[in-house]
Design an enzyme around this catalytic site. Structure first.
Site, mmCIF file in Angstrom:
data_model
loop_
_atom_site.group_PDB
_atom_site.id
_atom_site.type_symbol
_atom_site.label_atom_id
_atom_site.label_comp_id
_atom_site.label_asym_id
_atom_site.label_seq_id
_atom_site.Cartn_x
_atom_site.Cartn_y
_atom_site.Cartn_z
ATOM 1 N N LYS A 143 82.739 9.220 25.797
ATOM 2 C CA LYS A 143 83.629 8.053 25.809
ATOM 3 C C LYS A 143 83.668 7.397 27.190
ATOM 4 O O LYS A 143 83.801 6.186 27.300
ATOM 5 C CB LYS A 143 85.034 8.445 25.348
ATOM 6 C CG LYS A 143 85.088 8.709 23.854
ATOM 7 C CD LYS A 143 86.457 8.421 23.284
ATOM 8 C CE LYS A 143 86.416 8.458 21.770
ATOM 9 N NZ LYS A 143 87.735 8.385 21.151
ATOM 10 N N LYS A 186 76.643 7.994 14.747
ATOM 11 C CA LYS A 186 77.602 8.377 13.732
ATOM 12 C C LYS A 186 78.260 7.105 13.173
ATOM 13 O O LYS A 186 78.439 6.141 13.928
ATOM 14 C CB LYS A 186 78.661 9.248 14.436
ATOM 15 C CG LYS A 186 79.566 10.004 13.528
ATOM 16 C CD LYS A 186 80.475 10.866 14.362
ATOM 17 C CE LYS A 186 81.782 11.042 13.632
ATOM 18 N NZ LYS A 186 82.782 11.767 14.339
ATOM 19 N N LYS A 210 83.588 2.411 12.982
ATOM 20 C CA LYS A 210 84.114 1.053 12.787
ATOM 21 C C LYS A 210 83.669 0.141 13.932
ATOM 22 O O LYS A 210 83.229 -0.982 13.729
ATOM 23 C CB LYS A 210 85.645 1.142 12.757
ATOM 24 C CG LYS A 210 86.341 -0.163 12.585
ATOM 25 C CD LYS A 210 86.556 -0.472 11.131
ATOM 26 C CE LYS A 210 87.229 -1.828 10.987
ATOM 27 N NZ LYS A 210 87.160 -2.336 9.660
#
Ligand code: SF4
Length: 324
Positions: A111, A191, A194
């Site tokens: 991240k 993966k 959204k």
């Protein structure tokens, strides 16, 4: 009954990866465990987000979870920030957590890479709050995907560290990870997510499902219709395994290997099955989104139950620590 805890991000409409990889399995566990499901809004704010849409994202995520089969009469659903004891316990857990453990977390590294402009302390501390989310309910079972197993192991270490410093308090939670293969995005690279626009939403219409599947990446070595394919490296077969009949899975796999079926035909069988699975969910979710008060009542009832349990745990913790 053992207690089960899991969380889901309020990232707007949920996608087929959330459903097949997580929520569908949660539904199967409702009769086996005392299930608590959390819309993790405090985790969601560790990356940049639109303030104006957060409330609707929370309501939509809850509505879709209920529509998928998380019957509020059989489980507890609540919003993380409605139970402030989570962050109180997280602070306490910070004091038994070595910095080095957090620095080694794969999700933090990924991240930080994806959100270079906003590498904040919350992102770094995320696993500690996650440990508090689980342990505040003394939950033992935690259904998660492969990528979250490291965080559950971390929660076990936190429980152990607290217990050894202040006395036996928390169970060491275990992960329940379904053996279903990794559900990749339609781009075949990452993966399903959204934010990466590589997903099929639970709210997508049958036409949108067909259109999105038609462009999905398959076995990249199968360039022409007459080339034999390798279904084992194709995300479409992974989805067939989760949505199609045994006969269809067998047919698609065998025919793909001998170039007896084209990718479009294969994808349209999947589209039919995906639509059949999602249609009733879409309808129930639509009804709930039109009645957000009904969803808020569910979340309010969840908050009441969770605050009672959480307050009791925090009281026990503070007493053992000499803070009460
Ligand atoms: Fe994938 Fe189906 Fe094409 Fe085979 S036929 S490569 S399983 S989409």
């Amino acid at each position: 009954m053992k207690r089960l805890f899991s969380g889901i991000q309020p990232s707007g409409d949920l996608h087929i990866g959330n459903y097949l990889g997580a929520i569908r399995n949660w539904v199967r566990m409702l009769t086996e465990y005392d299930c608590i499901f959390c819309i993790v809004d405090y985790h969601a704010i560790t990356i940049s987000y639109e303030v104006e849409t957060m409330q609707s994202r929370i309501i939509n995520a809850a509505a879709e979870c209920i529509a998928c089969g998380l019957n509020p009469d059989e489980c507890t659903i609540f919003v993380q920030s409605h139970v402030p004891e989570h962050t109180e316990l997280a602070w306490i857990f910070n004091t038994v957590t070595p910095m080095g453990d957090l620095g080694r977390m794969t999700q933090f590294k990924e991240k930080s890479e994806q959100h270079k402009q906003n590498v904040n302390v919350g992102l770094f501390d995320y696993p500690v709050l996650q440990a508090a989310d689980i342990l505040i309910y003394k939950a033992e079972a935690v259904p998660v995907g492969q990528d979250q197993i490291q965080h559950i192991e971390f929660s076990r270490r936190v429980a152990r560290a607290f217990n050894s410093r202040y006395g036996e308090t928390f169970p060491e939670p275990f992960h329940l990870t379904p053996n279903i293969g990794r559900i990749m995005g339609l781009d075949g690279k990452s993966k399903m997510s959204k934010s990466l626009e590589n997903h099929i939403s639970l709210s997508d219409s049958p036409e949108a499902i067909k259109k999105k599947l038609a462009t999905a990446v398959t076995d990249i070595n199968r360039k022409r219709r007459n080339d034999p394919g390798n279904p084992e490296i194709c995300n479409i077969l992974t989805l067939h395994r989760l949505l199609s009949t045994e006969k269809e899975i067998e047919y698609v796999g065998t025919e793909c290997r001998k170039a007896g079926i084209g990718c479009i035909e294969c994808k349209m069988i999947l589209a039919k099955n995906m639509t059949a699975e999602l249609e009733p969910i879409r309808e129930r979710a639509r009804e709930l989104k039109e009645n957000p008060e009904r969803v808020r009542e569910v979340l309010e009832a969840g908050k009441r139950r969770c605050r009672t349990i959480a307050a009791e745990t925090v009281r026990e913790v503070k007493t053992k620590m000499g803070l009460l």
